[in-house]
Design a protein around this motif. Sequence first.
Motif, mmCIF file in Angstrom:
data_model
loop_
_atom_site.group_PDB
_atom_site.id
_atom_site.type_symbol
_atom_site.label_atom_id
_atom_site.label_comp_id
_atom_site.label_asym_id
_atom_site.label_seq_id
_atom_site.Cartn_x
_atom_site.Cartn_y
_atom_site.Cartn_z
ATOM 1 N N ASN A 21 11.684 -11.524 4.571
ATOM 2 C CA ASN A 21 10.974 -12.798 4.695
ATOM 3 C C ASN A 21 9.508 -12.702 4.281
ATOM 4 O OD1 ASN A 21 13.279 -14.152 5.774
ATOM 5 N ND2 ASN A 21 12.905 -13.053 7.676
ATOM 6 N N LEU A 22 9.140 -11.606 3.649
ATOM 7 C CA LEU A 22 7.745 -11.392 3.251
ATOM 8 C C LEU A 22 7.548 -11.748 1.786
ATOM 9 C CD1 LEU A 22 7.221 -7.959 5.032
ATOM 10 C CD2 LEU A 22 6.437 -10.214 5.814
ATOM 11 N N ASP A 23 6.324 -12.180 1.452
ATOM 12 C CA ASP A 23 6.023 -12.508 0.056
ATOM 13 C C ASP A 23 5.711 -11.231 -0.737
ATOM 14 O OD1 ASP A 23 3.263 -11.812 0.399
ATOM 15 O OD2 ASP A 23 2.862 -13.813 1.176
ATOM 16 N N LYS A 77 3.932 -5.528 -1.597
ATOM 17 C CA LYS A 77 3.120 -4.554 -2.339
ATOM 18 C C LYS A 77 2.162 -3.815 -1.399
ATOM 19 C CE LYS A 77 3.282 -6.776 -6.866
ATOM 20 N NZ LYS A 77 2.504 -7.513 -7.893
ATOM 21 N N LYS A 78 1.593 -4.534 -0.429
ATOM 22 C CA LYS A 78 0.714 -3.878 0.556
ATOM 23 C C LYS A 78 1.496 -2.856 1.367
ATOM 24 C CE LYS A 78 -2.430 -7.753 1.203
ATOM 25 N NZ LYS A 78 -2.834 -8.832 2.121
ATOM 26 N N ILE A 79 2.713 -3.222 1.771
ATOM 27 C CA ILE A 79 3.545 -2.299 2.546
ATOM 28 C C ILE A 79 3.822 -1.039 1.732
ATOM 29 C CG2 ILE A 79 5.862 -1.948 3.498
ATOM 30 C CD1 ILE A 79 5.711 -4.925 4.403
ATOM 31 N N ASN A 115 3.057 4.660 0.758
ATOM 32 C CA ASN A 115 2.741 5.727 -0.185
ATOM 33 C C ASN A 115 1.448 6.462 0.154
ATOM 34 O OD1 ASN A 115 5.018 5.612 -1.794
ATOM 35 N ND2 ASN A 115 4.135 4.128 -3.215
ATOM 36 N N HIS A 116 0.690 5.947 1.104
ATOM 37 C CA HIS A 116 -0.559 6.600 1.508
ATOM 38 C C HIS A 116 -0.240 7.981 2.069
ATOM 39 C CE1 HIS A 116 -4.267 7.371 3.740
ATOM 40 N NE2 HIS A 116 -4.820 6.414 2.998
ATOM 41 N N VAL A 117 -1.043 8.960 1.709
ATOM 42 C CA VAL A 117 -0.779 10.345 2.109
ATOM 43 C C VAL A 117 -0.663 10.501 3.627
ATOM 44 C CG1 VAL A 117 -3.221 11.049 2.122
ATOM 45 C CG2 VAL A 117 -1.412 12.752 1.701
ATOM 46 N N ASP A 118 -1.407 9.712 4.390
ATOM 47 C CA ASP A 118 -1.368 9.831 5.855
ATOM 48 C C ASP A 118 -0.064 9.314 6.463
ATOM 49 O OD1 ASP A 118 -3.857 11.018 5.903
ATOM 50 O OD2 ASP A 118 -4.927 9.136 6.310
ATOM 51 N N VAL A 119 0.685 8.528 5.724
ATOM 52 C CA VAL A 119 2.009 8.076 6.168
ATOM 53 C C VAL A 119 3.079 8.937 5.513
ATOM 54 C CG1 VAL A 119 3.672 6.159 6.096
ATOM 55 C CG2 VAL A 119 1.257 5.706 6.603
ATOM 56 N N ARG A 120 2.969 9.071 4.224
ATOM 57 C CA ARG A 120 3.984 9.762 3.423
ATOM 58 C C ARG A 120 4.249 11.186 3.906
ATOM 59 N NH1 ARG A 120 2.551 11.989 -1.593
ATOM 60 N NH2 ARG A 120 0.659 10.760 -1.464
ATOM 61 N N ILE A 150 6.136 9.769 -3.738
ATOM 62 C CA ILE A 150 5.587 8.433 -3.941
ATOM 63 C C ILE A 150 6.724 7.528 -4.417
ATOM 64 C CG2 ILE A 150 4.054 7.042 -5.382
ATOM 65 C CD1 ILE A 150 2.048 9.344 -5.223
ATOM 66 N N ILE A 151 6.856 6.377 -3.792
ATOM 67 C CA ILE A 151 7.919 5.426 -4.125
ATOM 68 C C ILE A 151 7.388 4.440 -5.165
ATOM 69 C CG2 ILE A 151 9.413 3.604 -3.220
ATOM 70 C CD1 ILE A 151 9.201 5.056 -0.477
ATOM 71 N N PRO A 152 8.060 4.296 -6.311
ATOM 72 C CA PRO A 152 7.645 3.312 -7.313
ATOM 73 C C PRO A 152 7.938 1.879 -6.835
ATOM 74 C CG PRO A 152 9.118 4.972 -8.283
ATOM 75 C CD PRO A 152 9.148 5.148 -6.788
ATOM 76 N N LEU A 153 7.172 0.916 -7.342
ATOM 77 C CA LEU A 153 7.329 -0.482 -6.946
ATOM 78 C C LEU A 153 8.756 -0.973 -7.182
ATOM 79 C CD1 LEU A 153 6.193 -3.167 -5.916
ATOM 80 C CD2 LEU A 153 5.451 -3.652 -8.265
ATOM 81 N N ASP A 154 9.337 -0.675 -8.320
ATOM 82 C CA ASP A 154 10.703 -1.148 -8.607
ATOM 83 C C ASP A 154 11.697 -0.649 -7.564
ATOM 84 O OD1 ASP A 154 9.741 -2.442 -10.834
ATOM 85 O OD2 ASP A 154 10.510 -0.980 -12.278
ATOM 86 N N ASN A 155 11.585 0.614 -7.172
ATOM 87 C CA ASN A 155 12.488 1.167 -6.157
ATOM 88 C C ASN A 155 12.283 0.474 -4.814
ATOM 89 O OD1 ASN A 155 12.872 2.934 -8.289
ATOM 90 N ND2 ASN A 155 12.820 4.770 -7.025
ATOM 91 N N HIS A 156 11.028 0.235 -4.470
ATOM 92 C CA HIS A 156 10.693 -0.414 -3.202
ATOM 93 C C HIS A 156 11.294 -1.820 -3.153
ATOM 94 C CE1 HIS A 156 8.313 -1.646 0.264
ATOM 95 N NE2 HIS A 156 7.708 -2.581 -0.446
#
Length: 169
Positions: free
Chosen positions: A22-24, A29-31, A36-41, A49-55
């Motif tokens: 339900n998100l725009d 893209k922010k998610i 992908n931020h190193v502190d989460v990843r 790193i996850i590419p946008l298309d895969n996400h």
Amino acid sequence: MIEIDRNVDYSSHGYRFRNFINLDMDTLKKILFWRNHVDVRKWMYSNEIIPLDNHLAYVASLHNRADAYYWLVYDPDGDPIGVTYVTSIKKDEDCGELGYYAIPGTYGDGFSFVKECFYFYFHILQFKRFYGSVDADNVQAYLIDVFLGCQFTSSKTIESICSMKKLYY
């Protein structure tokens, strides 16, 4: 048996849980940026790193899946503070694998965020049991999970780009 409605924004104690489907596009893209931020990843099973298309393809797959749900969590002020998800759901057993992460750079009460995620799963969605893992070096997550009642039953070293020891509950 648990029932989850993807189209409902769940709320609890002022927190809001909005399903990824339900998100725009800007929010998705922010998610991805946060994930992908190193502190989460560095704490994830896959620290690639996850590419946008895969996400976007993964989020699209969530429309028809009954085994995985992802929510963006908003604090009582309406600001996004983290992501929580449950995967490998077994609805007949009311259980699944729990995960969560705070948005990098979000300062504040991470404990309240995690506590509210647990409340959401157990009291609103009516899960009976969870399993999951925590990287042994992620002391903050480990301590919060123990405080909230998780019992760690085993450990396993996972070989990836770097070796990680995961504690399972």
